[in-house]
Scaffold this active site. Structure first.
Site, mmCIF file in Angstrom:
data_model
loop_
_atom_site.group_PDB
_atom_site.id
_atom_site.type_symbol
_atom_site.label_atom_id
_atom_site.label_comp_id
_atom_site.label_asym_id
_atom_site.label_seq_id
_atom_site.Cartn_x
_atom_site.Cartn_y
_atom_site.Cartn_z
ATOM 1 N N CYS A 168 37.582 30.863 51.046
ATOM 2 C CA CYS A 168 36.414 30.816 51.945
ATOM 3 C C CYS A 168 36.710 30.235 53.322
ATOM 4 C CB CYS A 168 35.307 30.008 51.291
ATOM 5 S SG CYS A 168 34.671 30.805 49.817
HETATM 6 N N1 LIG Z 1 36.104 31.219 45.063
HETATM 7 C C1 LIG Z 1 35.233 30.476 45.725
HETATM 8 O O1 LIG Z 1 35.321 29.255 45.763
HETATM 9 C C2 LIG Z 1 34.058 31.110 46.458
HETATM 10 C C3 LIG Z 1 32.975 30.294 46.814
HETATM 11 C C4 LIG Z 1 31.900 30.862 47.473
HETATM 12 C C5 LIG Z 1 31.930 32.213 47.800
HETATM 13 N N2 LIG Z 1 32.995 32.980 47.460
HETATM 14 C C6 LIG Z 1 32.948 34.410 47.787
HETATM 15 O O2 LIG Z 1 32.644 35.133 46.602
HETATM 16 C C7 LIG Z 1 33.320 36.398 46.619
HETATM 17 C C8 LIG Z 1 34.176 36.536 45.369
HETATM 18 O O3 LIG Z 1 35.163 35.524 45.372
HETATM 19 P P1 LIG Z 1 35.970 35.097 44.081
HETATM 20 O O4 LIG Z 1 36.683 33.851 44.449
HETATM 21 O O5 LIG Z 1 35.122 35.127 42.874
HETATM 22 O O6 LIG Z 1 37.014 36.319 43.991
HETATM 23 P P2 LIG Z 1 37.947 36.690 42.726
HETATM 24 O O7 LIG Z 1 39.100 37.441 43.289
HETATM 25 O O8 LIG Z 1 38.173 35.494 41.881
HETATM 26 O O9 LIG Z 1 37.048 37.707 41.888
HETATM 27 C C9 LIG Z 1 36.669 38.955 42.373
HETATM 28 C C10 LIG Z 1 36.736 39.962 41.237
HETATM 29 O O10 LIG Z 1 36.251 41.218 41.723
HETATM 30 C C11 LIG Z 1 36.975 42.252 41.087
HETATM 31 N N3 LIG Z 1 36.766 43.492 41.852
HETATM 32 C C12 LIG Z 1 37.343 43.853 43.016
HETATM 33 N N4 LIG Z 1 36.859 45.055 43.400
HETATM 34 C C13 LIG Z 1 35.959 45.445 42.466
HETATM 35 C C14 LIG Z 1 35.135 46.589 42.305
HETATM 36 N N5 LIG Z 1 35.118 47.560 43.225
HETATM 37 N N6 LIG Z 1 34.340 46.672 41.226
HETATM 38 C C15 LIG Z 1 34.351 45.681 40.290
HETATM 39 N N7 LIG Z 1 35.118 44.570 40.387
HETATM 40 C C16 LIG Z 1 35.909 44.452 41.469
HETATM 41 C C17 LIG Z 1 38.385 41.725 41.047
HETATM 42 O O11 LIG Z 1 39.158 42.375 40.063
HETATM 43 C C18 LIG Z 1 38.147 40.233 40.724
HETATM 44 O O12 LIG Z 1 38.175 39.998 39.324
HETATM 45 C C19 LIG Z 1 34.098 36.428 47.931
HETATM 46 O O13 LIG Z 1 33.305 37.034 48.922
HETATM 47 C C20 LIG Z 1 34.257 34.966 48.263
HETATM 48 O O14 LIG Z 1 34.420 34.742 49.651
HETATM 49 C C21 LIG Z 1 34.054 32.463 46.758
#
Ligand SMILES: NC(=O)c1ccc[n+]([C@@H]2O[C@H](COP(=O)([O-])OP(=O)(O)OC[C@H]3O[C@@H](n4cnc5c(N)ncnc54)[C@H](O)[C@@H]3O)[C@@H](O)[C@H]2O)c1
Length: 442
Positions: free
Chosen positions: A275
């Site tokens: 992030c």
């Molecule tokens: N990790 C954090 O601390 C955090 C905190 C707040 C916000 N975010 C935001 O949340 C969002 C997700 O982050 P995350 O850390 O969970 O990512 P992550 O990579 O851990 O998980 C994302 C998942 O989405 C899947 N994916 C990708 N394309 C896809 C599709 N077309 N259809 C279905 N699944 C699909 C991937 O395989 C993966 O398992 C991002 O925008 C991030 O900026 C993350």
């Protein structure tokens, strides 16, 4: 299946709705838990078949998420996971939690959001509510997601509903689980806003309605930009105070006793995670399109990305004082995860430290109890290495131990007792009493 707004409203009020979560990662899985705890049934979607298989077998693939969560959901019949996007017509509401990284030119890469929107559009049916949760720039829901969903031939506000609600998950934070973090909600129109608020009311401690998707999107970016800018400020002050012989961490401890007008941020070896190093650049991108530079963001980015180089300079100076060049020196890097007690290495400054160390010929080993093997990373050349067990002999054989992540599993007294020299970028050794003359900070 509810096929109108009023049917969906009833299903949400009765908690009989099934909620789909697309993207079962660090954000998606805790969200599934919060939804199930609120009484909903959850359906998880992920393009990665290995994740779906692992969940079906009751196994978590994220360190701080226990298997027991998954087995409990499965045993109670509250959760199914699938890679079959054709089933996106089944849930009553769909929450999108897919990655929003930067591309090679450091511009927003919305390809995951767009692909998900196309998958949903192909299965969209009347009465579904779609909520984007991924962090992104203001305008994404209306200008990117909505046109793709409307290619289905269905109309927003009449046939289906659309909102943005930013994810504020803080992985590994035991005090603030997903349920305990207030959720900001902005609908594309009034019915969408109302249904989204209704969905989240039993899930989180507080729902914060705002007037539009754009306000909700901008809210998330403000929060992360605020962190990035303040971290850059303390990183810059760290370098200045070091020259003046003042310890920045002691200064922050003193300053934070002020009961108003000050919030503590801490310096470190650089920014990491999905992030803080990324989201502000989503805003810079959209600001450029509006003909306005975002100078705070650019400057914070410059300072924060320069931190690993500063750490290496400090390390070279320390070794030099002992008559040693970095080339050929034994350096043990502690911590590859981007922050304490998580197994997430994304954007971790440790990879930059590793690149610098290897480029300068250091004899490198690393330890991270949460990352047994170095993963391959898109932006970095990562050597094939495994975590070396942290023994007294290993510590004693090093020229310097470089603390990059302050995992709580580390016994810092033990580390300082056996290491000849410690460079601490996190003030992790603050409570160590003996051997303080071996500790230096960067
Ligand atoms: N990790 C954090 O601390 C955090 C905190 C707040 C916000 N975010 C935001 O949340 C969002 C997700 O982050 P995350 O850390 O969970 O990512 P992550 O990579 O851990 O998980 C994302 C998942 O989405 C899947 N994916 C990708 N394309 C896809 C599709 N077309 N259809 C279905 N699944 C699909 C991937 O395989 C993966 O398992 C991002 O925008 C991030 O900026 C993350």
């Amino acid at each position: 299946m509810p096929s109108t707004a009023s049917q969906l409203e009833q299903a949400l009020r009765e908690h009989s709705a099934t909620i789909g979560v697309v993207g079962l990662g660090y954000v998606g899985l805790p969200l599934v838990r919060a939804l199930i705890d609120a009484g909903y049934r959850a359906m998880g979607f992920d393009v990665d078949p290995a994740k779906v298989e692992s969940l079906a077998a009751g196994r978590s693939y994220i360190g701080h998420i226990p298997d027991s969560w998954i087995t409990d959901w499965m045993e109670r019949g509250r959760f199914t996971a699938t890679a079959d996007m054709g089933r996106l017509s089944e849930p009553d509401a769909i929450l999108i939690c897919v990655p929003t990284p930067l591309d090679e030119s450091r511009n927003p890469d919305l390809s995951f959001v767009e692909a998900t929107a196309r998958q949903i559009a192909a299965a969209l049916r009347p009465g579904q509510l779609i909520i984007l949760e991924s962090s992104t720039y203001p305008g994404t829901t209306r200008e990117v997601v909505l046109p793709i969903l409307e290619q289905s031939g269905l109309r927003v506000g009449e046939d289906f509903f659309l909102a943005y609600s930013p994810e504020r998950e803080d992985p590994g934070n035991l005090e603030y689980s997903a349920q305990r973090i207030p959720k900001v909600v902005g609908g594309i129109d009034e019915p969408s806003a109302r249904l989204t608020q209704l969905l989240y009311q039993p899930v989180v401690t507080q729902v914060v309605p705002v007037a539009s998707c754009e306000i909700a999107e901008a809210c998330k970016i403000l929060e992360n930009t605020y962190r990035s800018v303040n971290i850059a400020m303390v990183n810059e002050l760290k370098m200045l105070f070091d020259r003046m012989g003042i310890d920045i961490w002691e200064v922050i401890e003193a300053a934070k006793t002020k009961p108003f007008g000050f919030q503590a941020f801490y310096p470190g070896p650089g920014l990491g995670g999905h992030c803080i190093p990324i989201d502000p650049f989503y805003l810079s991108y959209v600001a450029r399109k509006h003909g306005m530079p975002t100078r705070f963001i650019e400057l914070a980015g410059e300072i924060n990305t320069d931190m690993p180089r500063y750490v290496i300079e400090r390390l070279m100076t320390l070794l030099n004082e002992q008559g040693k060049p970095l080339k050929g020196s034994k350096i043990l890097l502690l911590g590859v995860a981007y922050k304490r007690d998580v197994d997430d290495p994304r954007e971790s400054p440790s990879f930059e430290l590793i690149e610098h160390l290897l480029a300068r010929g250091a004899d490198l080993a690393y330890n991270d109890p949460h990352i047994p093997k170095l993963p391959s990373m898109r932006r970095f050349k990562v050597p094939a290495m495994t975590s070396t067990p942290l023994t007294a002999e290993l510590l004693a054989s090093q020229d310097c131990v470089l603390i990059a992540t302050d995992h709580s599993a580390y016994d810092y007294d033990f580390i300082v007792r056996h290491a000849p020299l410690v460079l601490d970028t996190r003030n992790a050794t603050r409570n160590v009493q003996s051997g303080r003359d071996k500790i230096f900070k960067a």
